[in-house]
Design a protein around this motif. Structure first.
Motif, PDB file in Angstrom:
ATOM      1  N   ILE A  79     -62.211   1.051   3.716  1.00 25.60           N
ATOM      2  CA  ILE A  79     -60.904   1.030   3.393  1.00 25.60           C
ATOM      3  C   ILE A  79     -60.724   2.344   2.620  1.00 25.60           C
ATOM      4  N   SER A  80     -62.068   3.016   1.958  1.00 29.98           N
ATOM      5  CA  SER A  80     -61.899   3.929   1.231  1.00 29.98           C
ATOM      6  C   SER A  80     -61.473   5.250   1.859  1.00 29.98           C
ATOM      7  N   LEU A  81     -61.426   5.127   3.154  1.00 22.98           N
ATOM      8  CA  LEU A  81     -61.087   6.389   3.940  1.00 22.98           C
ATOM      9  C   LEU A  81     -59.471   6.412   3.810  1.00 22.98           C
ATOM     10  N   LEU A  82     -58.752   5.628   3.327  1.00 27.90           N
ATOM     11  CA  LEU A  82     -57.378   5.801   2.992  1.00 27.90           C
ATOM     12  C   LEU A  82     -57.133   6.785   1.709  1.00 27.90           C
ATOM     13  N   TRP A  83     -58.152   7.021   1.017  1.00 25.21           N
ATOM     14  CA  TRP A  83     -57.966   7.908  -0.234  1.00 25.21           C
ATOM     15  C   TRP A  83     -59.143   8.912  -0.290  1.00 25.21           C
ATOM     16  N   GLU A  84     -60.383   8.812   0.142  1.00 31.13           N
ATOM     17  CA  GLU A  84     -61.258   9.492   0.063  1.00 31.13           C
ATOM     18  C   GLU A  84     -61.325  10.708   0.880  1.00 31.13           C
ATOM     19  N   SER A  85     -61.351  11.879   0.281  1.00 25.91           N
ATOM     20  CA  SER A  85     -61.216  13.080   1.113  1.00 25.91           C
ATOM     21  C   SER A  85     -62.502  13.443   1.859  1.00 25.91           C
ATOM     22  N   VAL A  86     -62.233  14.165   2.682  1.00 26.12           N
ATOM     23  CA  VAL A  86     -63.444  14.622   3.707  1.00 26.12           C
ATOM     24  C   VAL A  86     -64.476  15.676   3.017  1.00 26.12           C
ATOM     25  N   SER A  98     -69.779   8.651   8.216  1.00 30.88           N
ATOM     26  CA  SER A  98     -68.549   8.373   7.276  1.00 30.88           C
ATOM     27  C   SER A  98     -67.707   9.885   7.116  1.00 30.88           C
ATOM     28  N   TYR A  99     -68.757  10.737   7.059  1.00 32.20           N
ATOM     29  CA  TYR A  99     -67.952  12.208   6.926  1.00 32.20           C
ATOM     30  C   TYR A  99     -67.049  12.417   8.201  1.00 32.20           C
ATOM     31  N   TYR A 134     -63.408  13.779   8.691  1.00 28.63           N
ATOM     32  CA  TYR A 134     -63.358  15.061   9.293  1.00 28.63           C
ATOM     33  C   TYR A 134     -62.268  15.003  10.470  1.00 28.63           C
ATOM     34  N   TRP A 135     -62.349  14.249  11.604  1.00 24.91           N
ATOM     35  CA  TRP A 135     -61.856  14.335  12.706  1.00 24.91           C
ATOM     36  C   TRP A 135     -60.145  14.167  12.556  1.00 24.91           C
ATOM     37  N   PRO A 136     -59.586  13.551  11.817  1.00 26.67           N
ATOM     38  CA  PRO A 136     -58.213  13.536  11.619  1.00 26.67           C
ATOM     39  C   PRO A 136     -57.676  15.025  11.066  1.00 26.67           C
ATOM     40  N   THR A 137     -58.649  15.977  10.513  1.00 28.60           N
ATOM     41  CA  THR A 137     -57.983  17.207  10.101  1.00 28.60           C
ATOM     42  C   THR A 137     -57.745  17.786  11.398  1.00 28.60           C
ATOM     43  N   ARG A 138     -57.948  17.448  12.590  1.00 34.38           N
ATOM     44  CA  ARG A 138     -57.486  18.085  13.560  1.00 34.38           C
ATOM     45  C   ARG A 138     -56.125  17.781  14.379  1.00 34.38           C
ATOM     46  N   PHE A 139     -55.777  16.445  13.604  1.00 31.58           N
ATOM     47  CA  PHE A 139     -54.349  15.920  14.206  1.00 31.58           C
ATOM     48  C   PHE A 139     -53.062  16.521  13.266  1.00 31.58           C
ATOM     49  N   ASN A 140     -52.054  16.072  13.768  1.00 36.74           N
ATOM     50  CA  ASN A 140     -50.652  16.163  12.972  1.00 36.74           C
ATOM     51  C   ASN A 140     -50.708  15.266  11.853  1.00 36.74           C
ATOM     52  N   PHE A 141     -49.707  15.211  11.172  1.00 36.09           N
ATOM     53  CA  PHE A 141     -49.615  14.268  10.073  1.00 36.09           C
ATOM     54  C   PHE A 141     -49.610  12.849  10.243  1.00 36.09           C
ATOM     55  N   ILE A 142     -48.596  12.395  11.374  1.00 35.26           N
ATOM     56  CA  ILE A 142     -48.451  11.166  11.773  1.00 35.26           C
ATOM     57  C   ILE A 142     -49.691  10.579  12.509  1.00 35.26           C
ATOM     58  N   GLN A 143     -50.434  11.273  13.264  1.00 31.06           N
ATOM     59  CA  GLN A 143     -51.669  10.947  13.959  1.00 31.06           C
ATOM     60  C   GLN A 143     -52.672  10.814  12.910  1.00 31.06           C
ATOM     61  N   LYS A 144     -52.791  11.492  11.743  1.00 35.86           N
ATOM     62  CA  LYS A 144     -53.663  11.363  10.703  1.00 35.86           C
ATOM     63  C   LYS A 144     -53.464  10.268   9.999  1.00 35.86           C
ATOM     64  N   ILE A 145     -52.027   9.710   9.814  1.00 37.78           N
ATOM     65  CA  ILE A 145     -52.007   8.325   9.013  1.00 37.78           C
ATOM     66  C   ILE A 145     -52.574   7.374   9.838  1.00 37.78           C
ATOM     67  N   ALA A 146     -52.213   7.329  11.147  1.00 41.67           N
ATOM     68  CA  ALA A 146     -52.344   6.427  12.341  1.00 41.67           C
ATOM     69  C   ALA A 146     -54.140   6.229  12.319  1.00 41.67           C
ATOM     70  N   PHE A 147     -54.748   7.388  12.207  1.00 42.94           N
ATOM     71  CA  PHE A 147     -56.135   7.360  12.494  1.00 42.94           C
ATOM     72  C   PHE A 147     -56.901   6.588  11.226  1.00 42.94           C
ATOM     73  N   HIS A 148     -56.355   6.941  10.095  1.00 39.31           N
ATOM     74  CA  HIS A 148     -56.944   6.422   8.738  1.00 39.31           C
ATOM     75  C   HIS A 148     -56.690   4.896   8.773  1.00 39.31           C
ATOM     76  N   VAL A 149     -55.509   4.596   9.049  1.00 38.92           N
ATOM     77  CA  VAL A 149     -55.344   3.128   9.078  1.00 38.92           C
ATOM     78  C   VAL A 149     -55.912   2.297   9.989  1.00 38.92           C
ATOM     79  N   VAL A 150     -56.050   2.784  11.192  1.00 34.12           N
ATOM     80  CA  VAL A 150     -57.022   1.933  12.106  1.00 34.12           C
ATOM     81  C   VAL A 150     -58.283   2.253  11.874  1.00 34.12           C
TER      82      VAL A 150
END
Length: 288
Positions: free
Chosen positions: A184-191, A155-156, A160-176
Motif C-alpha cells: 500500500i505504501s506504493l501509493l505515497w512512497e517515492s522511488v 520494491s524499488y 521505478y517502472w511507472p516513471t516511464r508511463f504517462n500520468f494516467i498509466q502511473k495511477i493505474a499501475f500504482h493502484v493495481v
C-alpha cells in the motif's frame, strides 16, 4: 522486431545501423576510459561486455550495450568528478531524481533510441556504470543480506517502472500493484525513498570485506545470489582487446564471470541470441 504503430521521430534525426550503434557506444566507452585513466579511477569491463571481450574480443555478436563496473569508492569519485560535455552526459538518480536510475548511465547527447519493451524515446545511446559493494564474509549472513537486497530491489522496481508511463498509466499501475503485491505504501512512497533503502542495505558492510558484487545484477539473478567474487578483481586488472581498442578487465575475470553466468564460454541456444536493450537508434543528421 517491428513496432505495431508509427513512431514519430524528431526532425533532423536519421536512423543508424547496428554497426553504427556499436561505433557510437565504443566512442562513449573510450571517453569514459580516458576520463578514468586521467583521474586515477579503477574500472573494468563487466557483465556481457566482459564475456564479449574474453570470448569474442569485442561485442557479443547479438548484444549492443556496454557495461563497466567500479568499486563503490571509485564509483562515487567518478560521479563527483564528472563534468557533462556537449556530447556526453551522466544520468543517475543522484543528479536527476526523475530518471530514477539506480546506477549511472553515460549518454550520447547526439542520439536517441528506443529500448526493448518501450515505444517511447528512452534517450541517447549509453554505457552503463555499475557500483560494486562488499558482501558479508559469513555465508549465512550473506544469504540474509542477498535476500534483503532482492526484496528491496523488487520494491524499488515497483516504484521505478511507472516513471516511464504517462500520468494516467502511473495511477493505474500504482493502484493495481499496491493491492496485488500488498504494498500500500506504493501509493505515497517515492522511488527516491525506495532507492535510498536499497542503497543503505547494499553499502552497509565494511570495505575491508574480501568479496564484492553488483547487488542490482544479483537481485535479478536469485539463483546466483550466494556467490560473490574477490575485491581484487577490481584492483588487479589487465588490458584486453575489445574491437580495435584496449580496455581494462579483471586479471581474475574467471571468478567475476562465473559468479553471474556459470559456464560463460558456452554459447546460449540460438533462439536466445538476441539483444534485449536497443531496438532502434537515431542520430542527428550532419549538415554542410
Amino acid at each position: 522486431m517491428k513496432f505495431t504503430r508509427k513512431i514519430k521521430i524528431k526532425e533532423g534525426y536519421k536512423e543508424i545501423t547496428t554497426s553504427e550503434i556499436k561505433n557510437k557506444e565504443l566512442e562513449i566507452l573510450k571517453y569514459i576510459a580516458n576520463f578514468c585513466e586521467q583521474n586515477d579511477i579503477n574500472y573494468v569491463l563487466s557483465d556481457g561486455s566482459l564475456i564479449g571481450a574474453v570470448r569474442h574480443k569485442g561485442f557479443i555478436p547479438w548484444d549492443l550495450d556496454i557495461d563497466i563496473s567500479m568499486l563503490r569508492e571509485d564509483y562515487d569519485k567518478f560521479f563527483q568528478l564528472w563534468k557533462d560535455t556537449e556530447d556526453y552526459s551522466l544520468l543517475a538518480i543522484k543528479n536527476e531524481p526523475k530518471s530514477a536510475l539506480s546506477f549511472i548511465k553515460v549518454v550520447d547527447n547526439n542520439t536517441i533510441c528506443f529500448e526493448n519493451g518501450l515505444k517511447t524515446i528512452k534517450g541517447g545511446l549509453w554505457v552503463d556504470v555499475f557500483p560494486l559493494d562488499p558482501i558479508p564474509d559469513n555465508p549465512n549472513e550473506a544469504a540474509k543480506h542477498f535476500n534483503r537486497c532482492v526484496e528491496l530491489y523488487d520494491s524499488y522496481n515497483r516504484a521505478y517502472w511507472p516513471t516511464r508511463f504517462n500520468f494516467i498509466q502511473k495511477i493505474a499501475f500504482h493502484v493495481v500493484w499496491a493491492f496485488r503485491r500488498k504494498d500500500i505504501s506504493l501509493l505515497w512512497e517515492s522511488v527516491l525513498k525506495r532507492y535510498k533503502k536499497l542503497l543503505n542495505e547494499a553499502t552497509k558492510y565494511s570495505t575491508d570485506n574480501n568479496n564484492v558484487v553488483n547487488k542490482m545484477i544479483i537481485a535479478i539473478r536469485p539463483e546466483s545470489r550466494k556467490f560473490g567474487f574477490p575485491k581484487t578483481c577490481l584492483t588487479n586488472w589487465q588490458y584486453i582487446q575489445f574491437e580495435n581498442y584496449s580496455f581494462r578487465i579483471p586479471t581474475d575475470y574467471d571468478s567475476m564471470l562465473k559468479c553471474y553466468y556459470g559456464n560463460y564460454m558456452e554459447l546460449p541456444p540460438e533462439e536466445k541470441r538476441v539483444d534485449h536493450h536497443i531496438l532502434r537508434a537515431f542520430t542527428i543528421e550532419e549538415t554542410n
